[in-house]
Design an enzyme around this catalytic site. Structure first.
Site, short mmCIF file in Angstrom:
data_model
loop_
_atom_site.label_atom_id
_atom_site.label_comp_id
_atom_site.label_asym_id
_atom_site.label_seq_id
_atom_site.Cartn_x
_atom_site.Cartn_y
_atom_site.Cartn_z
N SER A 145 -28.61 4.15 -12.93
CA SER A 145 -29.84 3.80 -12.21
C SER A 145 -30.84 4.93 -12.42
O SER A 145 -30.46 6.10 -12.55
CB SER A 145 -29.56 3.66 -10.71
OG SER A 145 -30.78 3.58 -9.99
N TYR A 159 -26.15 7.00 -3.12
CA TYR A 159 -26.23 6.05 -4.24
C TYR A 159 -26.72 6.76 -5.50
O TYR A 159 -26.14 6.59 -6.58
CB TYR A 159 -27.18 4.91 -3.85
CG TYR A 159 -27.49 3.94 -4.96
CD1 TYR A 159 -26.65 2.86 -5.22
CD2 TYR A 159 -28.63 4.09 -5.75
CE1 TYR A 159 -26.94 1.96 -6.24
CE2 TYR A 159 -28.92 3.21 -6.77
CZ TYR A 159 -28.08 2.14 -7.01
OH TYR A 159 -28.36 1.26 -8.03
P1 NAP Z 1 -26.44 -7.37 -6.65
O1 NAP Z 1 -27.44 -8.42 -6.97
O2 NAP Z 1 -26.33 -6.87 -5.25
O3 NAP Z 1 -25.01 -7.87 -7.16
C1 NAP Z 1 -23.90 -7.02 -7.00
C2 NAP Z 1 -22.70 -7.63 -7.68
O4 NAP Z 1 -21.61 -6.70 -7.55
C3 NAP Z 1 -22.24 -8.91 -7.03
O5 NAP Z 1 -21.72 -9.76 -8.03
C4 NAP Z 1 -21.13 -8.46 -6.09
O6 NAP Z 1 -20.13 -9.45 -5.83
C5 NAP Z 1 -20.51 -7.34 -6.93
N1 NAP Z 1 -19.76 -6.36 -6.17
C6 NAP Z 1 -20.16 -5.57 -5.15
N2 NAP Z 1 -19.16 -4.79 -4.72
C7 NAP Z 1 -18.08 -5.09 -5.51
C8 NAP Z 1 -16.75 -4.64 -5.57
N3 NAP Z 1 -16.28 -3.70 -4.73
N4 NAP Z 1 -15.91 -5.19 -6.48
C9 NAP Z 1 -16.35 -6.14 -7.34
N5 NAP Z 1 -17.61 -6.61 -7.33
C10 NAP Z 1 -18.46 -6.09 -6.41
O7 NAP Z 1 -26.69 -6.04 -7.56
P2 NAP Z 1 -27.63 -5.81 -8.83
O8 NAP Z 1 -28.97 -5.43 -8.37
O9 NAP Z 1 -27.47 -6.91 -9.81
O10 NAP Z 1 -26.97 -4.47 -9.40
C11 NAP Z 1 -26.03 -4.47 -10.46
C12 NAP Z 1 -25.83 -3.03 -10.91
O11 NAP Z 1 -27.09 -2.48 -11.33
C13 NAP Z 1 -25.32 -2.11 -9.81
O12 NAP Z 1 -24.42 -1.16 -10.33
C14 NAP Z 1 -26.59 -1.41 -9.33
O13 NAP Z 1 -26.31 -0.16 -8.74
C15 NAP Z 1 -27.36 -1.29 -10.63
N6 NAP Z 1 -28.79 -1.14 -10.43
C16 NAP Z 1 -29.53 -2.09 -9.84
C17 NAP Z 1 -30.90 -1.87 -9.64
C18 NAP Z 1 -31.79 -2.88 -8.99
O14 NAP Z 1 -32.96 -2.56 -8.70
N7 NAP Z 1 -31.36 -4.10 -8.74
C19 NAP Z 1 -31.47 -0.68 -10.06
C20 NAP Z 1 -30.68 0.28 -10.66
C21 NAP Z 1 -29.33 0.05 -10.85
P3 NAP Z 1 -20.31 -10.53 -4.60
O15 NAP Z 1 -21.38 -11.50 -5.07
O16 NAP Z 1 -19.01 -11.17 -4.47
O17 NAP Z 1 -20.74 -9.73 -3.41
#
Ligand code: NAP
Length: 250
Positions: A145, A159
């Site tokens: 991130s 985080y």
């Molecule tokens: P999201 O929409 O909240 O989706 C999170 C996903 O992770 C969901 O499929 C969730 O499953 C799964 N998950 C959460 N805890 C878990 C666990 N303990 N074991 C297995 N699966 C788990 O998140 P996102 O925004 O797509 O983020 C994806 C990645 O990108 C993350 O690593 C995040 O830190 C990184 N990221 C995101 C952003 C952003 O702005 N969105 C920015 C920088 C980095 P369920 O659906 O079953 O809950």
């Protein structure tokens, strides 16, 4: 070609699953609790002519991680690609207010979970392509991130630190696995329009910060997926140990 994506029921993981399936990958769609969202992802892949299976598993539990990789081998055969994507954030606050329970939860999922998945990939990916597939190399993509270099003061330094660990893992693991023919890279998203922002208790954050980026808007999950799927592809065959920012210039 078999691709395991953790946290692929929603957001960036889901967008990556959909795009990678169109490029010929069979997808293991891992999720933690939202089985309906995972099934919808699988159905969307299959309706587009691809192959996918949804498997529940908490990445912070070693037994679940082992079961995920076993499930992949059972359904599709050896794993050639892994996207270490599952991650969580928590309510915005300064470090002085964070409980040990919250810190443990964030580090358990984002650091321990990612390291367990990467470790299992390190054990299983070498030699996963047939000798005839000379132009392909097994590959791991880690989700970092922009927070890792911004620090996220007064919001989520936990985080941010957990993503700093991912940056370091990318450097070290790429050097361990390069000689075994496995590439390891990371993607650093900025402010991306997914459900993760609801978890910090500040729904305005997406627009407020996203609109201040040089490109003037938040990014989409699909824009991050493009970078991930490129890193997995033969077009990135000489790319390892790299961290690709997808941040709109932030
Ligand atoms: P999201 O929409 O909240 O989706 C999170 C996903 O992770 C969901 O499929 C969730 O499953 C799964 N998950 C959460 N805890 C878990 C666990 N303990 N074991 C297995 N699966 C788990 O998140 P996102 O925004 O797509 O983020 C994806 C990645 O990108 C993350 O690593 C995040 O830190 C990184 N990221 C995101 C952003 C952003 O702005 N969105 C920015 C920088 C980095 P369920 O659906 O079953 O809950």
């Amino acid at each position: 070609m078999n691709l395991l994506i953790t946290g692929a029921s929603r957001g960036i993981g889901r967008a990556t699953a959909l795009l990678a399936a169109t490029r010929g990958w069979n997808i293991l769609v891992n999720y933690a609790s939202d089985s309906l969202a995972a099934e919808i992802t699988v159905q969307a892949i299959e309706q587009a002519g691809g192959h996918a299976v949804a498997v529940q598993g908490d990445v912070s539990q070693e037994s679940d991680v082992l079961a995920l990789f076993d499930a992949m081998e059972k359904h599709f055969g050896p794993t050639q690609g892994v996207v270490v994507n599952a991650g969580i954030n928590a309510t915005s606050m300064p470090l002085s207010e964070m409980t040990a329970e919250r810190l443990r939860r964030v580090f358990d999922t984002n650091v321990l979970g990612a390291y367990l998945c990467a470790r299992e990939a390190a054990r299983r990916l070498p030699g996963s392509y047939a000798a005839s597939d000379r132009d392909r190399s097994p590959s791991i993509v880690l989700l970092s991130s922009a927070a890792a270099r911004l620090g996220s003061p007064n919001e989520c330094v936990d985080y941010a630190g957990s993503k700093g660990a991912i940056d370091t893992l990318c450097i070290g693991l790429s050097k361990e696995l390069g000689p075994k023919g496995v590439r390891v890279n990371a993607v650093r998203p900025g402010i991306i329009d997914t459900e993760i922002h609801a978890s910090v208790g500040d729904p305005e954050r997406l627009g407020r910060i996203g609109n201040q980026t040089p490109l003037g808007r938040p990014g989409s999950a699909e824009e991050v997926a493009e970078a991930i799927v490129w890193l997995l592809s033969p077009q990135a065959s000489y790319v390892t140990g790299t961290n690709v920012d997808v941040t709109g210039g932030r």
